[in-house]
Design an enzyme around this catalytic site. Structure first.
Site, short mmCIF file in Angstrom:
data_model
loop_
_atom_site.label_atom_id
_atom_site.label_comp_id
_atom_site.label_asym_id
_atom_site.label_seq_id
_atom_site.Cartn_x
_atom_site.Cartn_y
_atom_site.Cartn_z
N SER A 6 0.64 -53.20 60.66
CA SER A 6 0.44 -53.83 61.96
C SER A 6 0.82 -55.31 61.90
CB SER A 6 -1.00 -53.60 62.44
OG SER A 6 -1.15 -53.94 63.80
N ASP A 61 1.81 -44.17 68.77
CA ASP A 61 1.12 -45.45 68.64
C ASP A 61 1.02 -46.12 70.01
OD1 ASP A 61 0.21 -48.01 67.97
OD2 ASP A 61 1.37 -48.07 66.12
N HIS A 93 -1.81 -45.43 65.84
CA HIS A 93 -1.81 -46.69 65.09
C HIS A 93 -2.69 -46.50 63.85
CE1 HIS A 93 -0.76 -50.88 64.83
NE2 HIS A 93 -2.00 -51.21 64.58
#
Length: 119
Positions: A6, A61, A93
């Site tokens: 991320s 995601d 995610h």
């Protein structure tokens, strides 16, 4: 090798492509760069060999959209980065075992021969 998940992947791309181009590689999992990223500006002026990018992203995601990761990959490739984008259908995610196994294989290939033998 430098990388992250991320925002950590975004930070890794910034560090590697702007300041530490001597790395063996960069990995970015569920990550992206903004359309006007300082990374792109730096790479437009770059003339040195760049670290390879290993990128993974899930198509489901909803926090960091797959299209953002894909666009980042295409932009970096157009600026001279050797990239690979591994797509994971229905992955949100998060990380998957398959993703981690692919990453491990890639990292081991990047390690010097002596280090790889001890792992």
């Amino acid at each position: 090798v430098l990388g992250g998940f991320s925002m950590g992947g975004g930070m890794a791309m910034h560090l590697a492509y702007r300041f530490h181009q001597d790395l063996a590689g960069v990995f970015a999992l569920s990550s992206f760069l903004n359309k006007d990223s300082a990374v792109y500006q730096a790479l437009k002026r770059n003339e040195s060999v760049l670290p390879e990018l290993f990128q993974c992203h899930g198509t489901a995601d909803e926090l960091v959209l797959y299209s953002w990761g894909e666009e980042t990959n295409q932009m970096l490739k157009s600026l001279g980065v050797s990239t690979s984008l591994h797509t994971f259908p229905n992955l949100n995610h998060e990380l998957s075992r398959t993703e981690i196994e692919k990453l491990k294989t890639w990292i081991v290939k990047k390690l010097p021969v002596e280090a790889a033998k001890t792992n």
